[in-house]
Scaffold this active site. Structure first.
Site, PDB file in Angstrom:
ATOM      1  CG  ASP A   1      -6.873   0.955   8.853  1.00 57.29           C
ATOM      2  OD1 ASP A   1      -6.285   0.305   9.343  1.00 57.29           O
ATOM      3  OD2 ASP A   1      -7.283   0.396   7.688  1.00 57.29           O
TER       4      ASP A   1
ATOM      5  N   GLY B   1       0.770  -1.342  -0.069  1.00 56.33           N
ATOM      6  CA  GLY B   1      -0.141   0.021   0.139  1.00 56.33           C
ATOM      7  C   GLY B   1       0.871   1.450   0.126  1.00 56.33           C
TER       8      GLY B   1
ATOM      9  CE  LYS C   1     -10.402   4.382   6.222  1.00 60.46           C
ATOM     10  NZ  LYS C   1     -11.149   3.099   5.715  1.00 60.46           N
TER      11      LYS C   1
ATOM     12  CG  PHE D   1     -13.148  -0.288   2.076  1.00 60.83           C
ATOM     13  CD1 PHE D   1     -12.138  -0.923   2.994  1.00 60.83           C
ATOM     14  CD2 PHE D   1     -12.728  -0.777   0.641  1.00 60.83           C
ATOM     15  CE1 PHE D   1     -10.984  -1.765   2.610  1.00 60.83           C
ATOM     16  CE2 PHE D   1     -11.983  -1.504   0.345  1.00 60.83           C
ATOM     17  CZ  PHE D   1     -10.981  -2.038   1.182  1.00 60.83           C
TER      18      PHE D   1
END
Length: 190
Positions: free
Chosen positions: A112, A50, A140, A161
């Site tokens: 997250d 990622g 987040k 998401f």
């Protein structure tokens, strides 16, 4: 990518444009460069897959303002149920060099739950780095289960998401130059 193209690709809406990401990357790189102005070098550690997009762009910008940078990658696997992480982590690819005495900056695409990052920071600190800090393009806040010290944060996002700019759903969407929310129908594609 035109609006029609990303819409047909399953994106409901764009929440971070390519331009916003570029501007924030520049801003974060300048902050890091100022904080590490006296450093001999800085080791950037990205977690595959990622963080690759952000790390590449961030490293290029930081190279204009800060100390010399070196790139290193780790691959970790976190047991996932649906679209959430359990925090149970195992190393798939470790660092290729020693980090003892080095200034290390972990490059994250998104924080997250904080579970995997918390584990990773503890692991890196056992390797005797001079310092370990984190720069995350996105966070987040509503999803955080474990508080982790993230020194540099680009954007706070809602608990949707998201995909794009390195983030994926079933290995798709990473290549998009923006961050968007998937349409519910996209979850039903094979």
């Amino acid at each position: 990518m035109s609006d029609a193209t990303w819409h047909s690709a399953g994106i409901d809406r764009v929440i971070l444009t390519e331009e916003q990401i570029r501007e924030k990357t520049e801003e974060l790189a300048k902050l890091v460069a100022a904080d590490y102005a006296d450093a001999e070098s800085l080791l950037l550690v990205g977690v595959l897959k990622g963080a690759v997009m952000f790390m590449a762009d961030f490293a290029r910008v930081l190279g204009r303002y800060g100390p010399p940078v070196e790139l290193e990658f780790m691959a970790v696997s976190s047991y996932v149920q649906g679209t959430t992480s359990s925090g149970v982590v195992r190393i798939l690819k470790d660092l290729d060099r020693e980090i003892a005495g080095r200034d290390v900056l972990v490059i994250e695409d998104i924080v997250d739950s904080g579970l995997t990052l918390s584990w990773l920071l503890k692991y890196l600190k056992t390797r005797s780095a001079a310092s370990v800090d984190v720069v995350a393009l996105m966070r987040k806040p509503a999803a955080i289960k474990v508080q982790v010290p993230v020194k540099y944060v680009g954007f706070d996002l809602p608990n949707d998401f998201v995909v794009g700019y390195g983030l994926d759903y079933r290995e798709r969407y990473r290549e998009m130059p923006f961050v968007g929310v998937l349409k519910p129908s996209a979850y039903n594609t094979p």
